[in-house]
Scaffold this motif. Structure first.
Motif, PDB file in Angstrom:
ATOM      1  N   GLU A 284      25.693  25.444  56.426  1.00 31.03           N
ATOM      2  CA  GLU A 284      26.047  25.880  57.610  1.00 31.03           C
ATOM      3  C   GLU A 284      24.904  25.641  59.036  1.00 31.03           C
ATOM      4  N   ASP A 285      23.696  25.725  58.337  1.00 32.80           N
ATOM      5  CA  ASP A 285      22.652  25.402  59.041  1.00 32.80           C
ATOM      6  C   ASP A 285      22.290  23.880  59.509  1.00 32.80           C
ATOM      7  N   GLY A 286      23.234  22.926  59.048  1.00 37.79           N
ATOM      8  CA  GLY A 286      23.055  21.698  59.304  1.00 37.79           C
ATOM      9  C   GLY A 286      22.422  20.959  58.324  1.00 37.79           C
ATOM     10  N   SER A 287      21.576  21.841  57.190  1.00 37.25           N
ATOM     11  CA  SER A 287      20.731  21.033  56.246  1.00 37.25           C
ATOM     12  C   SER A 287      21.781  20.643  55.124  1.00 37.25           C
ATOM     13  N   ILE A 288      21.335  19.630  54.543  1.00 35.39           N
ATOM     14  CA  ILE A 288      22.183  19.216  53.191  1.00 35.39           C
ATOM     15  C   ILE A 288      21.515  19.506  51.740  1.00 35.39           C
ATOM     16  N   THR A 289      22.320  20.068  51.132  1.00 31.95           N
ATOM     17  CA  THR A 289      21.985  20.330  49.548  1.00 31.95           C
ATOM     18  C   THR A 289      22.778  19.581  48.670  1.00 31.95           C
ATOM     19  N   GLN A 290      21.972  19.165  47.722  1.00 30.27           N
ATOM     20  CA  GLN A 290      22.583  18.338  46.465  1.00 30.27           C
ATOM     21  C   GLN A 290      22.984  19.170  45.457  1.00 30.27           C
ATOM     22  N   ILE A 291      24.262  18.959  45.167  1.00 31.79           N
ATOM     23  CA  ILE A 291      24.932  19.748  44.165  1.00 31.79           C
ATOM     24  C   ILE A 291      25.247  18.698  42.893  1.00 31.79           C
ATOM     25  N   GLU A 292      24.864  19.237  41.632  1.00 33.82           N
ATOM     26  CA  GLU A 292      25.269  18.409  40.552  1.00 33.82           C
ATOM     27  C   GLU A 292      26.162  19.113  39.815  1.00 33.82           C
ATOM     28  N   THR A 293      27.484  18.322  39.346  1.00 32.31           N
ATOM     29  CA  THR A 293      28.465  19.170  38.614  1.00 32.31           C
ATOM     30  C   THR A 293      28.601  18.446  37.168  1.00 32.31           C
ATOM     31  N   ARG A 294      28.882  19.227  36.431  1.00 28.68           N
ATOM     32  CA  ARG A 294      29.232  18.694  35.072  1.00 28.68           C
ATOM     33  C   ARG A 294      30.798  18.147  35.121  1.00 28.68           C
ATOM     34  N   ASP A 295      31.031  17.099  34.760  1.00 32.23           N
ATOM     35  CA  ASP A 295      32.395  16.613  35.081  1.00 32.23           C
ATOM     36  C   ASP A 295      33.020  16.274  33.384  1.00 32.23           C
ATOM     37  N   TYR A 296      34.217  16.235  33.366  1.00 33.65           N
ATOM     38  CA  TYR A 296      34.967  15.947  32.268  1.00 33.65           C
ATOM     39  C   TYR A 296      35.983  14.852  32.415  1.00 33.65           C
ATOM     40  N   LEU A 297      35.683  13.696  31.892  1.00 38.81           N
ATOM     41  CA  LEU A 297      36.806  12.780  31.813  1.00 38.81           C
ATOM     42  C   LEU A 297      37.896  12.543  30.719  1.00 38.81           C
ATOM     43  N   LEU A 298      39.103  12.964  31.216  1.00 42.13           N
ATOM     44  CA  LEU A 298      40.262  13.258  30.435  1.00 42.13           C
ATOM     45  C   LEU A 298      41.473  12.487  30.698  1.00 42.13           C
ATOM     46  N   SER A 299      42.302  12.238  29.815  1.00 43.89           N
ATOM     47  CA  SER A 299      43.626  11.585  30.291  1.00 43.89           C
ATOM     48  C   SER A 299      44.430  12.788  31.101  1.00 43.89           C
ATOM     49  N   PRO A 300      44.995  12.371  32.117  1.00 45.94           N
ATOM     50  CA  PRO A 300      45.825  13.303  32.896  1.00 45.94           C
ATOM     51  C   PRO A 300      47.039  14.036  32.324  1.00 45.94           C
ATOM     52  N   GLY A 301      47.596  13.201  31.408  1.00 48.90           N
ATOM     53  CA  GLY A 301      48.616  13.829  30.571  1.00 48.90           C
ATOM     54  C   GLY A 301      48.448  14.523  29.562  1.00 48.90           C
ATOM     55  N   SER A 302      47.089  14.985  29.343  1.00 45.18           N
ATOM     56  CA  SER A 302      46.612  15.880  28.392  1.00 45.18           C
ATOM     57  C   SER A 302      46.759  17.298  28.490  1.00 45.18           C
ATOM     58  N   LEU A 303      46.797  17.407  29.921  1.00 42.62           N
ATOM     59  CA  LEU A 303      46.869  18.948  30.185  1.00 42.62           C
ATOM     60  C   LEU A 303      48.143  19.531  30.320  1.00 42.62           C
TER      61      LEU A 303
END
Length: 122
Positions: free
Chosen positions: A50-69
């Motif tokens: 909101e103050d115009g600064s930039i923050t880096q965020i790291e996410t833990r991602d999971y690669l999966l088949s869309p049809g598996s959910l």
């Protein structure tokens, strides 16, 4: 066999054979769960504060088949607040920097990348 068929045949196992890298996860939407194989990864996002600064965020991602959910006989797309449990750790699906909480990792939409952050460590 054409060159395109040879290339396609030669790369199919590389793109789709993730058994050596995959982990077993439990995808949870409220009380409903499904156990699937997914490949863990990470992404880094620049988020404007909101103050115009930039923050880096790291996410833990999971690669999966869309049809598996599949829950209750229906394929479900990831949504913010859903959870993934891996080895006793709970990760919450998030939408970093107001981006979508998932993306497709290839043009054929064979792999989906779901963005999460650690919510609870047992």
């Amino acid at each position: 066999m054409t060159l395109q068929e040879l290339i396609s045949d030669d790369t199919t196992d590389v793109v789709l054979n993730t058994d050596d890298l995959a982990v077993s996860i439990t995808y949870r939407i409220g009380p409903k769960t499904v156990t699937v194989s997914a490949v863990p990864d990470s992404s880094v996002f620049d988020v404007l504060n909101e103050d115009g600064s930039i923050t880096q965020i790291e996410t833990r991602d999971y690669l999966l088949s869309p049809g598996s959910l599949v829950l209750n006989s229906a394929i479900r797309l990831p949504d913010v607040g859903h959870e993934i449990v891996e080895n006793g750790r709970t990760y919450r699906v998030v939408s970093p920097g107001n981006r979508r909480c998932y993306s497709y990792d290839d043009e054929y939409r064979l792999l989906m990348r779901v963005h999460t952050v650690l919510a609870k460590d047992s």
